[in-house]
Design an enzyme around this catalytic site. Structure first.
Site, PDB file in Angstrom:
ATOM      1  N   ASN A  14       7.191   5.724 -10.262  1.00 56.70           N
ATOM      2  CA  ASN A  14       6.991   6.992  -9.560  1.00 56.70           C
ATOM      3  C   ASN A  14       8.260   7.275  -8.758  1.00 56.70           C
ATOM      4  O   ASN A  14       8.450   6.715  -7.687  1.00 56.70           O
ATOM      5  CB  ASN A  14       5.757   6.887  -8.646  1.00 56.70           C
ATOM      6  CG  ASN A  14       5.542   8.149  -7.829  1.00 56.70           C
ATOM      7  OD1 ASN A  14       6.149   9.183  -8.106  1.00 56.70           O
ATOM      8  ND2 ASN A  14       4.680   8.059  -6.824  1.00 56.70           N
ATOM      9  N   TRP A  15       9.090   8.142  -9.315  1.00 52.15           N
ATOM     10  CA  TRP A  15      10.379   8.424  -8.652  1.00 52.15           C
ATOM     11  C   TRP A  15      10.247   9.342  -7.443  1.00 52.15           C
ATOM     12  O   TRP A  15      11.210   9.538  -6.719  1.00 52.15           O
ATOM     13  CB  TRP A  15      11.332   9.089  -9.652  1.00 52.15           C
ATOM     14  CG  TRP A  15      11.875   8.188 -10.707  1.00 52.15           C
ATOM     15  CD1 TRP A  15      11.547   6.881 -10.953  1.00 52.15           C
ATOM     16  CD2 TRP A  15      12.863   8.535 -11.695  1.00 52.15           C
ATOM     17  NE1 TRP A  15      12.259   6.398 -12.019  1.00 52.15           N
ATOM     18  CE2 TRP A  15      13.074   7.410 -12.490  1.00 52.15           C
ATOM     19  CE3 TRP A  15      13.568   9.701 -11.974  1.00 52.15           C
ATOM     20  CZ2 TRP A  15      13.973   7.392 -13.558  1.00 52.15           C
ATOM     21  CZ3 TRP A  15      14.459   9.699 -13.031  1.00 52.15           C
ATOM     22  CH2 TRP A  15      14.671   8.557 -13.811  1.00 52.15           C
ATOM     23  N   LYS A  16       9.091   9.961  -7.282  1.00 49.60           N
ATOM     24  CA  LYS A  16       8.881  10.922  -6.182  1.00 49.60           C
ATOM     25  C   LYS A  16       9.982  11.992  -6.220  1.00 49.60           C
ATOM     26  O   LYS A  16      10.395  12.389  -7.311  1.00 49.60           O
ATOM     27  CB  LYS A  16       8.798  10.181  -4.848  1.00 49.60           C
ATOM     28  CG  LYS A  16       7.807   9.013  -4.921  1.00 49.60           C
ATOM     29  CD  LYS A  16       7.506   8.351  -3.621  1.00 49.60           C
ATOM     30  CE  LYS A  16       6.556   7.185  -3.871  1.00 49.60           C
ATOM     31  NZ  LYS A  16       6.022   6.588  -2.666  1.00 49.60           N
ATOM     32  N   HIS A  94      -2.220  11.261  -5.539  1.00 49.86           N
ATOM     33  CA  HIS A  94      -1.373  10.300  -4.834  1.00 49.86           C
ATOM     34  C   HIS A  94      -1.543  10.532  -3.330  1.00 49.86           C
ATOM     35  O   HIS A  94      -1.696  11.669  -2.890  1.00 49.86           O
ATOM     36  CB  HIS A  94       0.092  10.488  -5.254  1.00 49.86           C
ATOM     37  CG  HIS A  94       0.974   9.406  -4.708  1.00 49.86           C
ATOM     38  ND1 HIS A  94       1.419   9.414  -3.410  1.00 49.86           N
ATOM     39  CD2 HIS A  94       1.461   8.274  -5.282  1.00 49.86           C
ATOM     40  CE1 HIS A  94       2.151   8.327  -3.211  1.00 49.86           C
ATOM     41  NE2 HIS A  94       2.196   7.616  -4.321  1.00 49.86           N
ATOM     42  N   GLU A 164      -4.061   2.228  -4.551  1.00 53.35           N
ATOM     43  CA  GLU A 164      -2.866   2.196  -3.712  1.00 53.35           C
ATOM     44  C   GLU A 164      -3.274   2.265  -2.242  1.00 53.35           C
ATOM     45  O   GLU A 164      -3.513   3.373  -1.713  1.00 53.35           O
ATOM     46  CB  GLU A 164      -1.952   3.385  -4.020  1.00 53.35           C
ATOM     47  CG  GLU A 164      -1.423   3.399  -5.433  1.00 53.35           C
ATOM     48  CD  GLU A 164      -0.093   4.142  -5.495  1.00 53.35           C
ATOM     49  OE1 GLU A 164       0.917   3.517  -5.780  1.00 53.35           O
ATOM     50  OE2 GLU A 164      -0.083   5.352  -5.213  1.00 53.35           O
ATOM     51  N   GLY A 170       5.431   2.083   0.456  1.00 53.71           N
ATOM     52  CA  GLY A 170       6.744   2.235   1.077  1.00 53.71           C
ATOM     53  C   GLY A 170       6.946   1.433   2.348  1.00 53.71           C
ATOM     54  O   GLY A 170       7.920   1.645   3.067  1.00 53.71           O
ATOM     55  N   SER A 204       4.295  -1.121  -2.464  1.00 57.94           N
ATOM     56  CA  SER A 204       5.305  -2.158  -2.204  1.00 57.94           C
ATOM     57  C   SER A 204       5.401  -3.217  -3.311  1.00 57.94           C
ATOM     58  O   SER A 204       5.641  -4.392  -3.029  1.00 57.94           O
ATOM     59  CB  SER A 204       5.076  -2.812  -0.841  1.00 57.94           C
ATOM     60  OG  SER A 204       5.285  -1.856   0.181  1.00 57.94           O
ATOM     61  N   GLY A 225       6.875   2.630  -6.734  1.00 57.26           N
ATOM     62  CA  GLY A 225       7.648   3.722  -6.151  1.00 57.26           C
ATOM     63  C   GLY A 225       9.090   3.291  -5.917  1.00 57.26           C
ATOM     64  O   GLY A 225       9.907   3.239  -6.839  1.00 57.26           O
ATOM     65  N   GLY A 226       9.408   2.938  -4.688  1.00 59.27           N
ATOM     66  CA  GLY A 226      10.781   2.626  -4.275  1.00 59.27           C
ATOM     67  C   GLY A 226      11.518   1.702  -5.239  1.00 59.27           C
ATOM     68  O   GLY A 226      12.667   1.986  -5.629  1.00 59.27           O
TER      69      GLY A 226
HETATM   70  P1  PGA Z   1       6.112   2.046  -3.183  1.00 58.15           P
HETATM   71  O1  PGA Z   1       5.319   3.372  -3.611  1.00 58.15           O
HETATM   72  O2  PGA Z   1       6.202   1.168  -4.394  1.00 58.15           O
HETATM   73  O3  PGA Z   1       7.444   2.550  -2.706  1.00 58.15           O
HETATM   74  O4  PGA Z   1       5.315   1.405  -2.098  1.00 58.15           O
HETATM   75  C1  PGA Z   1       4.232   3.313  -4.488  1.00 58.15           C
HETATM   76  C2  PGA Z   1       3.728   4.696  -4.747  1.00 58.15           C
HETATM   77  O5  PGA Z   1       3.882   5.569  -3.879  1.00 58.15           O
HETATM   78  O6  PGA Z   1       3.178   4.981  -5.819  1.00 58.15           O
END
Ligand code: PGA
Length: 239
Positions: A14-16, A94, A164, A170, A204, A225-226
């Site tokens: 998930n690149w956001k 999300h 999640e 994050g 995370s 994500g990150g």
């Molecule tokens: P993260 O984000 O891996 O940066 O915690 C996960 C997500 O938002 O899907």
């Protein structure tokens, strides 16, 4: 619709709100997809089909879709437009959409239904906040989110669930392995219809913890994500 049963694990990047053409070019050149796993890149919509190539185990996912099918809704993208562009997956609900864009369970349900009708697999995200966890309300919150956000038409072949915990996104914090496994088991046991659903964990996930999380017996993959923005790191996660 993508045959989910064919894969041992599902990994979603998930690149956001990140990325540009030069980032994509470098990313897809270095990305090393493993054919046992289903790998899905959720880039910002405008880049979805760019440079992906033809790897049959690599898919594009949108990060959101309109709850409307067509009409005077400026700025929206419909499920049928995603299908027209051969997009096979879409995140829905999300926590960032729920938090910053007032997305309710009802909207998540409508969006998921529209996607399923277009043969796109919704990745329905659920999770409790830290405050809810501290008040021991996790089960109650997840149960409501599941009942209200997952359409009746959803099944283990046309939809995915992502657990999640909001407080893990994050932050570098994660539940313990036991907690993750227990919550996934709980989700699968809410109703017999969820027993065979694939449930992904997100929050995370990084190369140093992805294997132990994904190896848990009720975890069927991860939503990252990150750490997915670093292709070397993501390659380790999906390997
Ligand atoms: P993260 O984000 O891996 O940066 O915690 C996960 C997500 O938002 O899907």
């Amino acid at each position: 619709m993508v045959n989910l049963d064919k894969y041992s694990s599902i990994f979603i990047a998930n690149w956001k709100l990140n990325g540009n053409y030069s980032f994509l070019k470098d990313y897809y050149q270095k990305l090393n997809v493993n054919s046992d796993n289903c790998t899905i890149i959720c880039s910002p919509s405008i880049y979805l089909k760019s440079l992906k190539g033809n790897n049959e185990n690599l898919f594009c996912g949108a990060q959101d879709v309109s709850s409307y099918k067509e009409g005077a809704y400026t700025g929206e993208l419909s499920a049928s437009m995603l299908r027209d562009n051969n997009i096979d997956f879409c995140l829905v609900g999300h926590s960032e959409r729920r938090q910053y864009f007032a997305e309710t369970n009802n909207y998540v349900n409508i969006k998921s239904l529209n996607l399923i009708e277009e043969n796109i697999i919704p990745v329905i995200c659920i999770g409790e906040t830290l405050q809810q966890k501290e008040k021991k309300r996790t089960e109650e919150i997840l149960s409501t989110q599941i009942k209200e956000s997952i359409p009746n038409l959803a099944n283990h072949q046309n939809a995915l669930i992502a657990y999640e915990p909001v407080w893990a996104i994050g932050t570098g914090l994660t539940p313990t392995l036991d907690e993750i496994n227990q919550v996934h088991e709980l989700i699968k046991n809410f109703d017999t219809k969820f027993r065979n659903f694939k449930v992904l964990y997100g929050g995370s996930v990084k190369s140093s913890n992805s294997k132990e999380i994904n190896d848990l017996n009720h975890v069927d993959g991860c939503l990252i994500g990150g750490a997915s923005l670093n292709v070397d790191e993501f390659n380790i996660i999906i390997s």
